[in-house]
Design a protein around this motif. Structure first.
Motif, PDB file in Angstrom:
ATOM      1  N   TYR A 194       0.873  -1.102   0.013  1.00  0.00           N
ATOM      2  CA  TYR A 194      -0.020  -0.112  -0.021  1.00  0.00           C
ATOM      3  C   TYR A 194       0.818   1.323  -0.206  1.00  0.00           C
ATOM      4  N   GLN A 195       0.834   2.099  -1.073  1.00  0.00           N
ATOM      5  CA  GLN A 195       1.230   3.187  -0.957  1.00  0.00           C
ATOM      6  C   GLN A 195       2.827   3.350  -1.049  1.00  0.00           C
ATOM      7  N   GLY A 196       3.611   2.431  -1.878  1.00  0.00           N
ATOM      8  CA  GLY A 196       4.887   2.462  -1.542  1.00  0.00           C
ATOM      9  C   GLY A 196       5.653   1.466  -2.789  1.00  0.00           C
ATOM     10  N   TYR A 197       6.754   1.637  -3.043  1.00  0.00           N
ATOM     11  CA  TYR A 197       7.442   0.888  -4.022  1.00  0.00           C
ATOM     12  C   TYR A 197       8.678   0.123  -3.076  1.00  0.00           C
ATOM     13  N   MET A 198       8.312  -1.128  -3.278  1.00  0.00           N
ATOM     14  CA  MET A 198       9.421  -1.913  -2.185  1.00  0.00           C
ATOM     15  C   MET A 198       9.840  -3.219  -3.324  1.00  0.00           C
ATOM     16  N   PRO A 199      10.785  -2.829  -4.109  1.00  0.00           N
ATOM     17  CA  PRO A 199      11.322  -3.907  -4.996  1.00  0.00           C
ATOM     18  C   PRO A 199      11.502  -5.324  -4.316  1.00  0.00           C
ATOM     19  N   LYS A 256       3.399 -16.151  -4.638  1.00  0.00           N
ATOM     20  CA  LYS A 256       2.016 -15.289  -4.146  1.00  0.00           C
ATOM     21  C   LYS A 256       1.678 -14.242  -5.155  1.00  0.00           C
ATOM     22  N   LYS A 257       0.230 -13.906  -5.217  1.00  0.00           N
ATOM     23  CA  LYS A 257       0.009 -12.702  -6.009  1.00  0.00           C
ATOM     24  C   LYS A 257       0.181 -11.619  -5.419  1.00  0.00           C
ATOM     25  N   LEU A 258       0.786 -10.712  -6.042  1.00  0.00           N
ATOM     26  CA  LEU A 258       1.071  -9.273  -5.801  1.00  0.00           C
ATOM     27  C   LEU A 258       0.121  -8.226  -6.061  1.00  0.00           C
ATOM     28  N   LEU A 259      -0.261  -7.322  -5.125  1.00  0.00           N
ATOM     29  CA  LEU A 259      -1.059  -6.261  -5.437  1.00  0.00           C
ATOM     30  C   LEU A 259      -0.247  -4.957  -5.137  1.00  0.00           C
ATOM     31  N   LEU A 260      -0.157  -3.953  -6.068  1.00  0.00           N
ATOM     32  CA  LEU A 260       0.480  -2.922  -5.766  1.00  0.00           C
ATOM     33  C   LEU A 260      -0.425  -1.641  -5.615  1.00  0.00           C
ATOM     34  N   PHE A 261      -0.679  -1.025  -4.789  1.00  0.00           N
ATOM     35  CA  PHE A 261      -1.725   0.150  -4.451  1.00  0.00           C
ATOM     36  C   PHE A 261      -0.689   1.326  -4.733  1.00  0.00           C
ATOM     37  N   ILE A 262      -1.073   2.036  -5.619  1.00  0.00           N
ATOM     38  CA  ILE A 262      -0.331   3.370  -5.894  1.00  0.00           C
ATOM     39  C   ILE A 262      -1.350   4.729  -5.852  1.00  0.00           C
ATOM     40  N   GLY A 263      -0.885   5.489  -4.983  1.00  0.00           N
ATOM     41  CA  GLY A 263      -1.750   6.570  -4.497  1.00  0.00           C
ATOM     42  C   GLY A 263      -1.311   7.939  -5.198  1.00  0.00           C
ATOM     43  N   GLY A 264      -0.123   7.942  -6.096  1.00  0.00           N
ATOM     44  CA  GLY A 264       0.321   9.003  -6.689  1.00  0.00           C
ATOM     45  C   GLY A 264       1.525   8.541  -7.420  1.00  0.00           C
ATOM     46  N   SER A 265       2.192   9.495  -8.126  1.00  0.00           N
ATOM     47  CA  SER A 265       3.619   9.453  -8.794  1.00  0.00           C
ATOM     48  C   SER A 265       4.627   9.655  -7.766  1.00  0.00           C
ATOM     49  N   LYS A 288      -1.303  -7.390  -9.900  1.00  0.00           N
ATOM     50  CA  LYS A 288      -2.411  -6.290 -10.159  1.00  0.00           C
ATOM     51  C   LYS A 288      -1.789  -4.892  -9.717  1.00  0.00           C
ATOM     52  N   ILE A 289      -1.921  -3.826 -10.551  1.00  0.00           N
ATOM     53  CA  ILE A 289      -1.649  -2.488 -10.049  1.00  0.00           C
ATOM     54  C   ILE A 289      -3.074  -1.833  -9.764  1.00  0.00           C
ATOM     55  N   ILE A 290      -3.224  -1.032  -8.677  1.00  0.00           N
ATOM     56  CA  ILE A 290      -4.634  -0.412  -8.390  1.00  0.00           C
ATOM     57  C   ILE A 290      -4.166   0.858  -8.207  1.00  0.00           C
ATOM     58  N   VAL A 291      -5.131   1.526  -8.932  1.00  0.00           N
ATOM     59  CA  VAL A 291      -4.601   3.105  -8.929  1.00  0.00           C
ATOM     60  C   VAL A 291      -6.308   3.803  -8.418  1.00  0.00           C
ATOM     61  N   LEU A 292      -6.340   5.222  -8.110  1.00  0.00           N
ATOM     62  CA  LEU A 292      -7.409   5.443  -7.455  1.00  0.00           C
ATOM     63  C   LEU A 292      -8.405   6.084  -8.634  1.00  0.00           C
ATOM     64  N   LEU A 312       1.488   4.179 -16.614  1.00  0.00           N
ATOM     65  CA  LEU A 312       1.251   2.759 -16.472  1.00  0.00           C
ATOM     66  C   LEU A 312       0.349   2.341 -17.781  1.00  0.00           C
ATOM     67  N   GLN A 313       0.732   3.020 -18.981  1.00  0.00           N
ATOM     68  CA  GLN A 313      -0.004   2.588 -20.107  1.00  0.00           C
ATOM     69  C   GLN A 313       0.478   1.139 -20.579  1.00  0.00           C
ATOM     70  N   PRO A 314       1.893   0.877 -20.645  1.00  0.00           N
ATOM     71  CA  PRO A 314       2.505  -0.669 -20.587  1.00  0.00           C
ATOM     72  C   PRO A 314       1.865  -1.493 -19.825  1.00  0.00           C
ATOM     73  N   TYR A 315       1.287  -1.289 -18.779  1.00  0.00           N
ATOM     74  CA  TYR A 315       0.403  -2.229 -18.008  1.00  0.00           C
ATOM     75  C   TYR A 315      -0.883  -2.301 -17.845  1.00  0.00           C
ATOM     76  N   LEU A 316      -1.643  -2.032 -18.874  1.00  0.00           N
ATOM     77  CA  LEU A 316      -3.188  -1.761 -18.737  1.00  0.00           C
ATOM     78  C   LEU A 316      -3.901  -3.019 -18.597  1.00  0.00           C
ATOM     79  N   ASP A 317      -3.042  -4.144 -18.974  1.00  0.00           N
ATOM     80  CA  ASP A 317      -3.835  -5.305 -18.584  1.00  0.00           C
ATOM     81  C   ASP A 317      -3.854  -5.762 -17.154  1.00  0.00           C
ATOM     82  N   LYS A 318      -2.940  -4.944 -16.510  1.00  0.00           N
ATOM     83  CA  LYS A 318      -2.702  -5.318 -14.898  1.00  0.00           C
ATOM     84  C   LYS A 318      -3.592  -4.336 -13.999  1.00  0.00           C
ATOM     85  N   VAL A 319      -3.948  -3.277 -14.643  1.00  0.00           N
ATOM     86  CA  VAL A 319      -4.583  -1.979 -13.817  1.00  0.00           C
ATOM     87  C   VAL A 319      -6.052  -2.120 -13.658  1.00  0.00           C
ATOM     88  N   SER A 320      -6.325  -2.004 -12.380  1.00  0.00           N
ATOM     89  CA  SER A 320      -7.511  -1.613 -11.923  1.00  0.00           C
ATOM     90  C   SER A 320      -7.742  -0.380 -11.148  1.00  0.00           C
TER      91      SER A 320
END
Length: 352
Positions: free
Chosen positions: A64-69, A80-89, A123-127, A137-145
């Motif tokens: 949630y709200q972070g990039y942790m490689p 495991k499935k990885l969901l990335l919630f992004i709150g901004g750039s 999954k990449i989740i945006v607001l 995120l245009q290259p990842y549209l198939d993942k974006v919700s």
């Protein structure tokens, strides 16, 4: 965790899958602000994730709200499935906060972090929709919700306490005092506003690295009588301050979908904001708020003067519409439905 939006989202997830099925692995944002602290945080979180894997039968990890490689990589190694919630750039926030060339170079390091995490995620989740392009995120549209988080108890906690007509001529800013948020631009705009409107005050609510800089600016411009710097306040006290305002200014260089905008609208405060991030997805200019053409101080001053001097009737209508908009679009039920769809897509992709 004390972050209100996260607590709200946690309540949503609890309603969908149950609190006993949610394992919290948290970290301190302040500790992760420097490189050494960041690396230690990543290693510790990855280690905790590995320990949790041995004890719990979890199916997915939500960052949630972070990039942790490293944590993303560990998640995929554990299959495991990885969901990335992004709150901004993440990159733009670092870039606009930069004070020198070294900090700008550090901002570009964030691009690498973004690239790794975007590619590893399921999954990449945006607001909101506009944030897809804003973040790149245009290259990842198939993942974006698309699914908003939910500021904890938004509708119950933030409401119209003081009728709009009875509020004084007060302009507000609420948020972190950071370059990327643009509070210094509002301060620069104030002398221009005071040339046109004398009986107006400004409330600056929040704290951050620009605090002392803003104090010096206020003194240099000789506007101490018109500007009150409130500092950091408890989240429960924000409703009172919102209800003192006739207009909230959000002059940011970059944003996601700011909780302060949702909170202010719930309190019937018209918002004047730059159309960055997902802001234009919730503010319709002249309908439930107002959009700036730019965050240049003279543009801010021009719009504030225009609204305060000539559009009282419009402001009253926008106040009503903004509060109604929040009740209709950002209630717990609608947010929960968006998250339910994401889990169905992730774990039951063949079920329609």
């Amino acid at each position: 965790m004390s972050y209100p939006a996260f607590q709200g989202l946690l309540n949503i997830l609890n309603g969908i899958i149950g609190l006993k099925r949610i394992l919290l692995l948290s970290w301190s944002y302040r500790e992760s602000s420097k490189l050494v602290g960041y690396l230690l945080m990543e290693i510790l979180t990855s280690f905790n994730l590995l320990r949790a894997y041995k004890k719990h039968n979890f199916k997915a990890v939500l960052i949630y709200q972070g990039y942790m490689p490293l944590t993303c990589l560990m998640t995929k190694l554990l299959r495991k499935k990885l969901l990335l919630f992004i709150g901004g750039s993440y990159f733009k926030a670092g870039f606009y906060d930069s004070l020198n060339h070294i900090s700008k170079l550090k901002a570009y390091f964030r691009r690498i972090q973004e690239f790794i995490c975007h590619n590893l995620s399921d999954k990449i989740i945006v607001l909101s929709k506009s944030m897809v392009k804003w973040i790149g995120l245009q290259p990842y549209l198939d993942k974006v919700s698309i699914a908003p988080d939910y500021p904890n108890n938004l509708i119950g906690k933030f409401y119209v306490m003081k009728p709009y007509k009875s509020r004084e001529m007060c302009i507000g800013y609420v948020g972190a005092l950071r370059k990327c948020k643009g509070p210094h631009l509002l301060i620069e705009a104030i002398p221009y506003i005071l040339k046109e409107i004398k009986n107006i005050t400004f409330l600056i609510v929040g704290d951050g690295p620009l605090r002392e800089t803003l104090k010096r600016m206020i003194k240099e411009y000789n506007i101490e009588k018109n500007v009150k710097m409130i500092g950091r306040v408890s989240h429960s006290d924000l409703t009172y301050y919102y209800n003192q305002m006739r207009l909230l200014v959000v002059p940011s260089f970059t944003e996601g979908l700011p909780a302060v905008i949702l909170e202010a609208m719930a309190c019937g405060v018209p918002v004047l904001a730059t159309p960055v991030g997902g802001i234009a997805d919730i503010i319709y200019d002249g309908e439930n708020g107002f959009l700036l053409k730019s965050n240049h101080p003279q543009e801010i001053a021009k719009r504030v003067v225009e609204l305060m001097k000539n559009h009282n009737a419009l402001l009253e209508k926008v106040s009503e519409r903004s509060a109604l908009f929040i009740k209709e679009k950002f209630n717990e039920k609608s947010v929960a439905e968006a998250w339910k769809r994401i889990f169905k897509q992730l774990f039951f992709p063949n079920n329609k």
